[in-house]
Design a protein around this motif. Structure first.
Motif, mmCIF file in Angstrom:
data_model
loop_
_atom_site.group_PDB
_atom_site.id
_atom_site.type_symbol
_atom_site.label_atom_id
_atom_site.label_comp_id
_atom_site.label_asym_id
_atom_site.label_seq_id
_atom_site.Cartn_x
_atom_site.Cartn_y
_atom_site.Cartn_z
ATOM 1 N N ARG A 31 0.873 -1.184 0.109
ATOM 2 C CA ARG A 31 -0.095 0.056 -0.010
ATOM 3 C C ARG A 31 1.000 1.276 0.080
ATOM 4 N N LEU A 34 7.153 4.093 3.770
ATOM 5 C CA LEU A 34 7.354 5.270 4.572
ATOM 6 C C LEU A 34 8.732 5.225 4.982
ATOM 7 N N TYR A 36 11.538 7.028 7.929
ATOM 8 C CA TYR A 36 11.467 7.791 9.162
ATOM 9 C C TYR A 36 12.916 8.199 9.607
ATOM 10 N N PHE A 45 8.207 10.866 11.354
ATOM 11 C CA PHE A 45 8.162 10.503 10.095
ATOM 12 C C PHE A 45 8.548 11.621 9.168
ATOM 13 N N MET A 48 5.906 9.657 3.064
ATOM 14 C CA MET A 48 5.065 8.398 2.698
ATOM 15 C C MET A 48 5.023 8.404 1.024
ATOM 16 N N LEU A 88 15.206 4.868 8.873
ATOM 17 C CA LEU A 88 14.439 3.544 8.944
ATOM 18 C C LEU A 88 13.295 3.601 7.822
ATOM 19 N N GLU A 92 3.746 -0.893 4.097
ATOM 20 C CA GLU A 92 2.515 -1.246 4.920
ATOM 21 C C GLU A 92 1.912 -1.990 3.925
ATOM 22 N N ASN A 95 -2.728 -3.774 7.455
ATOM 23 C CA ASN A 95 -2.678 -3.200 8.934
ATOM 24 C C ASN A 95 -1.134 -3.411 9.438
ATOM 25 N N GLN A 96 -0.320 -4.050 8.812
ATOM 26 C CA GLN A 96 1.028 -4.113 9.505
ATOM 27 C C GLN A 96 1.980 -3.056 9.067
ATOM 28 N N PHE A 97 2.896 -2.794 9.609
ATOM 29 C CA PHE A 97 4.198 -1.711 9.322
ATOM 30 C C PHE A 97 5.198 -2.479 9.464
ATOM 31 N N TYR A 98 6.171 -2.836 8.354
ATOM 32 C CA TYR A 98 7.085 -3.847 8.427
ATOM 33 C C TYR A 98 8.406 -2.889 8.332
ATOM 34 N N PHE A 99 9.461 -2.836 9.094
ATOM 35 C CA PHE A 99 10.518 -1.882 8.982
ATOM 36 C C PHE A 99 11.685 -3.043 8.724
ATOM 37 N N GLY A 100 12.538 -2.205 7.786
ATOM 38 C CA GLY A 100 14.056 -2.620 7.826
ATOM 39 C C GLY A 100 14.900 -2.489 8.629
ATOM 40 N N ASN B 32 -5.321 1.862 15.272
ATOM 41 C CA ASN B 32 -4.467 0.465 15.158
ATOM 42 C C ASN B 32 -3.245 0.689 16.196
ATOM 43 N N TYR B 34 0.450 -0.789 18.033
ATOM 44 C CA TYR B 34 1.562 -1.759 17.498
ATOM 45 C C TYR B 34 2.540 -1.829 18.782
ATOM 46 N N TYR B 36 6.813 -2.796 18.927
ATOM 47 C CA TYR B 36 7.906 -3.032 18.197
ATOM 48 C C TYR B 36 9.090 -3.226 19.279
ATOM 49 N N GLY B 43 17.271 -2.287 13.140
ATOM 50 C CA GLY B 43 15.489 -1.898 12.819
ATOM 51 C C GLY B 43 14.555 -2.137 13.780
ATOM 52 N N LEU B 44 13.320 -2.026 13.529
ATOM 53 C CA LEU B 44 12.312 -2.305 14.389
ATOM 54 C C LEU B 44 11.659 -3.597 14.001
ATOM 55 N N LEU B 46 8.280 -5.790 14.504
ATOM 56 C CA LEU B 46 6.972 -6.102 14.932
ATOM 57 C C LEU B 46 6.822 -7.128 15.679
ATOM 58 N N TYR B 49 0.361 -6.482 16.922
ATOM 59 C CA TYR B 49 -0.366 -5.371 16.652
ATOM 60 C C TYR B 49 -2.012 -5.737 16.765
ATOM 61 N N VAL B 51 -6.087 -4.072 16.048
ATOM 62 C CA VAL B 51 -6.932 -3.442 15.417
ATOM 63 C C VAL B 51 -8.209 -2.978 16.114
ATOM 64 N N TYR B 99 -3.787 4.979 4.043
ATOM 65 C CA TYR B 99 -2.780 6.009 3.836
ATOM 66 C C TYR B 99 -2.323 7.066 5.013
ATOM 67 N N GLU B 101 0.517 7.615 8.283
ATOM 68 C CA GLU B 101 1.771 7.158 8.882
ATOM 69 C C GLU B 101 1.631 6.596 10.288
#
Lengths: 109, 113
Positions: A31, A34, A36, A45, A48, A88, A92, A95-100, B32, B34, B36, B43-44, B46, B49, B51, B99, B101
């Protein structure tokens, strides 16, 4: 499995240099992506990105997304010591946000 | 605007002791939420989470659990801490719309000794 990979892991530059940070990803149902900046505690932030080829810009920072090749870059021009931080990237897929793993940038005077 | 409260800021706990980290949110409803974890200079990751109230998704099977007893409260727990649970724990929220952050709390630095 969803994956976000950043490179380089760390970078040391002199003030005034230009840096490019990379983020590649493999996720289902992408989707947005992002960026950071994390200096000490809470990440803040930056951008996006949802569409390919459209550059987002804020001062000396800019970023662009390539959804075909599945990567994004973050450029910082004329770096300053205040740019020193962990950068970072996150994707997305719903619902999840996965970070590197993050890129640790150090700018020396 | 939304605010995230996390406490404590730092915590030193012995191996085998229980853990409870709390995250509360103000200025929004039905976010939502989370949890981490961040290892030093990394890095972070997860962990969980949510909802909605009582709805928890676990991303990594481990020694931790999470609960959401109220709309604006998210709790991270452990019955018995391990050395590997040390790290920087961040709570984040995403507003209930597309959409947008993620916003982060100031984090809790946990050292298990």
């Amino acid at each position: 499995e969803d994956k976000v990979v950043q490179s380089p892991l760390s970078l040391v530059v002199h003030e005034g240099d230009t840096v490019t940070l990379n983020c590649s990803y493999e996720v289902t149902n992408f989707r947005s992506l992002l960026w950071y900046k994390q200096e000490k505690k809470a990440p803040t932030f930056l951008f996006m990105l949802t569409s390919s080829g459209i550059e987002k810009k804020s001062g000396r920072l800019s970023s662009i997304l390539d959804k075909k090749e599945l990567f994004s870059i973050l450029n910082i021009t004329a770096t300053q010591t205040g740019d020193s931080a962990i950068y970072l990237c996150a994707v997305e897929p719903g619902n999840q946000f996965y970070f590197g793993t993050g890129t640790s940038l150090t700018v020396i005077p | 605007s939304q605010t995230i409260h996390q406490w404590p800021a730092t915590l030193v706990q012995p191996v085998g002791s229980p853990l409870s980290l709390e995250c509360t949110v103000e200025g929004t409803s039905n976010p939502n939420l989370y949890w981490y974890r961040q290892a030093a200079g990394r890095g972070l990751q997860l962990l969980f989470y949510s909802v909605g109230i009582g709805q928890i998704s676990s991303e990594v099977p481990q020694n931790l659990s999470a609960s959401r007893p109220q709309d604006r409260q998210f709790i991270l727990s452990s019955k018995k801490l391990l050395l590997s649970d040390s790290g920087f724990y961040l709570c984040a929220l995403v507003l209930d719309r597309a959409y947008t952050e993620a916003f982060f709390g100031q984090g809790t630095r946990l050292t298990v000794v």
